[in-house]
Write a protein that holds these residues in place. Structure first.
Motif, mmCIF file in Angstrom:
data_model
loop_
_atom_site.group_PDB
_atom_site.id
_atom_site.type_symbol
_atom_site.label_atom_id
_atom_site.label_comp_id
_atom_site.label_asym_id
_atom_site.label_seq_id
_atom_site.Cartn_x
_atom_site.Cartn_y
_atom_site.Cartn_z
ATOM 1 N N UNK A 622 0.810 -1.222 0.000
ATOM 2 C CA UNK A 622 0.000 0.000 0.000
ATOM 3 C C UNK A 622 0.845 1.275 0.000
ATOM 4 N N UNK A 623 1.880 1.391 0.849
ATOM 5 C CA UNK A 623 2.662 2.639 0.823
ATOM 6 C C UNK A 623 3.407 2.858 -0.486
ATOM 7 N N UNK A 624 3.763 1.771 -1.185
ATOM 8 C CA UNK A 624 4.448 1.920 -2.472
ATOM 9 C C UNK A 624 3.526 2.584 -3.487
ATOM 10 N N UNK A 625 2.306 2.062 -3.625
ATOM 11 C CA UNK A 625 1.356 2.621 -4.587
ATOM 12 C C UNK A 625 0.952 4.031 -4.172
ATOM 13 N N UNK A 626 0.726 4.239 -2.869
ATOM 14 C CA UNK A 626 0.321 5.570 -2.393
ATOM 15 C C UNK A 626 1.392 6.611 -2.704
ATOM 16 N N UNK A 657 -7.124 -7.116 -1.210
ATOM 17 C CA UNK A 657 -6.782 -5.700 -0.984
ATOM 18 C C UNK A 657 -6.566 -5.055 -2.351
ATOM 19 N N UNK A 658 -7.291 -3.973 -2.586
ATOM 20 C CA UNK A 658 -7.218 -3.288 -3.876
ATOM 21 C C UNK A 658 -6.946 -1.806 -3.669
ATOM 22 N N UNK A 659 -6.280 -1.208 -4.655
ATOM 23 C CA UNK A 659 -6.066 0.233 -4.695
ATOM 24 C C UNK A 659 -6.383 0.716 -6.104
ATOM 25 N N UNK A 673 -18.699 5.970 -3.125
ATOM 26 C CA UNK A 673 -19.936 5.837 -2.348
ATOM 27 C C UNK A 673 -20.285 4.386 -2.056
ATOM 28 N N UNK A 674 -19.538 3.445 -2.591
ATOM 29 C CA UNK A 674 -19.830 2.026 -2.403
ATOM 30 C C UNK A 674 -18.620 1.334 -1.765
ATOM 31 N N UNK A 675 -18.882 0.489 -0.792
ATOM 32 C CA UNK A 675 -17.786 -0.207 -0.132
ATOM 33 C C UNK A 675 -17.129 0.638 0.935
ATOM 34 N N UNK A 676 -15.882 0.350 1.236
ATOM 35 C CA UNK A 676 -15.144 1.033 2.310
ATOM 36 C C UNK A 676 -13.878 1.694 1.775
ATOM 37 N N UNK A 677 -13.993 2.386 0.671
ATOM 38 C CA UNK A 677 -12.840 3.033 0.065
ATOM 39 C C UNK A 677 -12.387 4.214 0.917
ATOM 40 N N UNK A 678 -11.073 4.373 1.045
ATOM 41 C CA UNK A 678 -10.508 5.509 1.758
ATOM 42 C C UNK A 678 -9.451 6.182 0.901
ATOM 43 N N UNK A 679 -9.371 7.489 1.035
ATOM 44 C CA UNK A 679 -8.365 8.246 0.292
ATOM 45 C C UNK A 679 -7.034 8.143 1.031
ATOM 46 N N UNK A 680 -5.986 7.770 0.295
ATOM 47 C CA UNK A 680 -4.661 7.612 0.897
ATOM 48 C C UNK A 680 -3.731 8.729 0.446
ATOM 49 N N UNK A 681 -2.966 9.259 1.404
ATOM 50 C CA UNK A 681 -1.895 10.185 1.075
ATOM 51 C C UNK A 681 -0.573 9.446 1.007
#
Length: 705
Positions: A622-626, A657-659, A673-681
């Motif tokens: 996750x931190x690599x893609x972010x 786990x998807x990004x 608006x669907x699922x549990x998506x969160x914005x990553x910095x």
């Protein structure tokens, strides 16, 4: 122990061996972005390095037998000087690899021009310096083989130092310049050793240690071949059958080098006879778990396989150390040792994948280790006694099951271990019966092997599953063939991505069983980028999976490394790019760098999105893609869809786990608006991956799960 000239020779040998390992790792990392992370690239590079190493040993033997002592340092100085022509090394810029033919000739040419000369010069260091040391007046000069332990200690330092210290902290360009500085220091040390040898004369003449016959040379080759092959076999077996853990290959290689350090030390830490007594017990344990197809507990089994390999290599290399000739034949001895190592590596890297559909080379080398490592008496009734464990396995397997039958048969082999031939034949018989008996459980529809691994299709009566080693790469419910399953389930993250609206062309990196094709619409184009032709054949065959043949979209499979092949696609072609290449132990780092993302963005249509499947047991990507998204000024969303019930698992939905990244938040449509998506910095604790600098070490979870 290190008296008079020994410290100079020891330190120089240590540095040379460390540089020899580092150049292999550094230059291979430079080539990867051009040819992809395929095992074929590493295999080709390793065969090249082993061949040049053999040439270096041959050159050292020629130099010490044909040139006078006072001329040898001068001749080798010219060889070392020629190596500077390639430094600081870099991938030659005269064109990229061919796109429509095998890249192997191109890669061999790049390796030759890029590092051939300095690698050749350094490869001669170990045997050359040991020979020169034997000509000095040092009290230890009569038996210079202890210096080989120092050489392998340097190799081990290079092996462990690169992933732990060098790669995480130094760019590739910095690594190349650092290696050149080390090479210059080595050249000075080698010439100092040569000058010291030429200026002194040993006061004693060593008596020859036996005549060197063809049979003796053959034994040297075999004693080097078996551990070399066994090291690669254990690595493949552990990665495919026990635990798909990144950097797992470091452990067998480190143990391999440690055995040389032990047996060639002046006072070995582990007596040779103790290793020989322990070998039969460990080989019986290894054969038992192979025959019974036990895969848990993973940590205990991994330890057993590594211990069996370590002792087998210790015994084989100990036989070499016992039979080493006098210093006057030292360079020839190392040449034949290297020849055996080359044969072992070539057998595993090139021959075995072409003739075996599973890791047959592992049990073969276990049997060979028993033959070499255990003394054999008269040939008499060897075969008759070896039949006993085979008969037990055949008689007991049906009424009592494979676990009990092969366990008893393997333990019976231990009773034969006083004679190597009888013991080896018994082990071979048990493994042969186990291979024909099968594993039970799911029905295996297909097993096929390529450079990229071993693929297996299983049928449990409802689901067809595609395995790459232990990793599942696709599942299809044959009663509901149009429903995408596993990580692609309609109620999972990817299902929500497609549910938010995808009508234009889709590009997918990684084919698997082809489940993504089930989302295709009439008139839509879906391009799969797949590096392994075996996977493409399996996914395209309706007998195994029908996602591709049943898709409503126009499906294309583009073979080759995704980064190379995507570069040829039209710009602004795809509405959605799906990257699913990060689930196994061998993560293609070159597909997750700043330069790779820039390529993906060129191929992305206005308003398009890039989805990354980052499910991995041992890496947090996750931190690599972010960080890549933040660096490129993109918006990044992430969702962990890991709360999957037992009922959902039984129905074919896997935790995942998807990004997903896009140029603007509006490009995601209704997805947030669907699922549990969160914005990553961005993650300041993790570095930005580039072609010049990346490391998976900070992302690793070393627990075997």
């Amino acid at each position: 122990m290190l008296r008079r000239g020994a410290p100079l020779f020891t330190l120089t040998l240590f540095l040379g061996a460390a540089l020899l390992f580092l150049i292999q790792l550094v230059f291979a990392r430079m080539v990867l972005p051009l040819l992809g992370g395929a095992p074929a690239v590493w295999n080709t590079a390793m065969v090249f390095y082993q061949a040049v190493l053999l040439a270096g040993y041959g050159y050292a033997h020629w130099l010490t037998t044909k040139a006078g002592r006072k001329w040898q340092p001068g001749i080798h100085a010219l060889v070392l000087l020629a190596g500077f022509a390639c430094l600081p090394f870099a991938v030659p810029g005269n064109g990229g690899p061919p796109g429509d033919s095998s890249p192997i000739p191109w890669l061999i040419g790049v390796l030759t021009m890029g590092v051939g000369l300095p690698f050749f010069a350094v490869s001669a260091t170990s045997s050359l310096l040991q020979h020169w040391f034997s000509k000095t007046a040092d009290p230890d000069a009569r038996d210079p083989y202890f210096l080989y332990a120092a050489s392998n200690a340097g190799s081990l330092a290079g092996l462990l130092g690169y992933p732990l210290l060098v790669e995480p902290n130094v760019t590739l360009r910095g690594q190349a310049w650092g290696w050149m500085i080390g090479y210059a220091v080595l050249a000075v040390g080698v010439l100092a050793c040569g000058w010291r040898s030429a200026q002194t004369t040993s006061s004693e003449v060593e008596a020859p240690r036996g005549r060197i016959t063809g049979k003796r040379r053959l034994r040297w080759v075999l004693c080097a071949l078996v551990p070399s092959s066994l090291m690669l076999s254990v690595t493949t077996y552990l990665s495919s059958e026990i635990a798909a853990v990144p950097l797992l290959w470091v452990l067998p290689l480190a143990l391999y080098l440690a055995t040389f350090m032990i047996v060639f030390a002046q006072r070995p830490l582990i007596p040779h006879e103790a290793s020989k007594r322990l070998l039969p017990l460990l080989l019986v344990g290894v054969v038992m778990v192979i025959a019974t197809v036990v895969t848990t507990p993973m940590s205990l089994l991994a330890a057993l396989h590594l211990a069996g390999f370590f002792v087998a290599a210790l015994v084989c290399h100990g036989e070499l150390a016992k039979d080493r000739p006098g210093a006057e034949s030292l360079t020839e001895f190392y040449f034949w040792m290297s020849f055996g190592g080359v044969l072992g590596g070539a057998f595993n890297a090139l021959v075995a994948p072409a003739i075996f559909d599973r890791v047959i080379e592992y049990p073969l080398m276990v049997v060979a280790a028993a033959l070499i490592g255990i003394s054999s008496g008269k040939a008499g009734r060897h075969l008759a006694w070896a039949v006993v464990p085979v008969v037990l396995a055949l008689v007991l397997v049906k009424p009592l099951g494979p676990m009990f039958a092969f366990g008893v048969a393997s333990l019976t082999c231990f009773l034969l271990s006083r004679n190597g031939i009888r013991f080896a034949l018994g082990l071979a018989g048990v493994l042969l019966v186990a291979g024909f008996t099968g594993e039970g459980g799911s029905r295996v529809l297909l097993t096929e092997r390529s450079f990229f691994g071993i693929h297996r299709v299983e049928d449990d009566g409802r689901f067809h599953s595609l395995f790459h080693g232990k990793t599942i790469h696709g599942v299809q419910d044959m009663s509901r063939p149009k429903v995408p399953l596993s990580y692609y389930h309609p109620e999972g993250s990817l299902g929500r991505i497609f549910g938010a609206g995808v009508t234009g062309p889709v590009g997918a990196v990684g084919l698997g069983a082809g489940a993504l094709a089930a989302y295709g619409r009439p008139g839509q184009a879906i391009d799969f980028y797949e590096i392994d032709p075996v996977v493409a054949r399996i996914a395209s065959d309706p007998r195994y999976f029908s996602y591709l043949s049943g898709s409503r979209a126009k499906v294309s499979i583009i073979l080759g490394d995704a980064r190379l092949m995507l570069a040829k696609a039209p710009d602004a072609r795809y509405e959605l790019l799906v990257l699913d290449a990060y689930g196994s132990d061998s993560v293609p780092v070159h597909l997750l760098t700043r330069e790779a993302l820039q390529l993906y963005l060129r191929k992305l249509a206005p308003g398009g999105r890039i989805a990354f499947h980052v499910s991995n047991l041992h890496l947090n990507l996750r931190p690599v893609v972010a960080n890549l998204a933040h660096d490129a000024g993109l918006v990044c969303l992430a969702e962990d869809d890991e709360d999957v019930t037992d009922e959902e698992m039984k129905a074919g939905k896997f935790p995942s786990r998807w990004m997903i990244v896009a140029r603007r938040l509006e490009d995601f449509g209704s997805l947030p608006d669907h699922g549990n998506w969160e914005v990553l910095g961005s993650d300041p604790k993790s570095p930005l991956w580039t072609d010049d600098h990346s490391s998976i070490l900070p992302l690793l979870d070393f627990r075997l799960r």
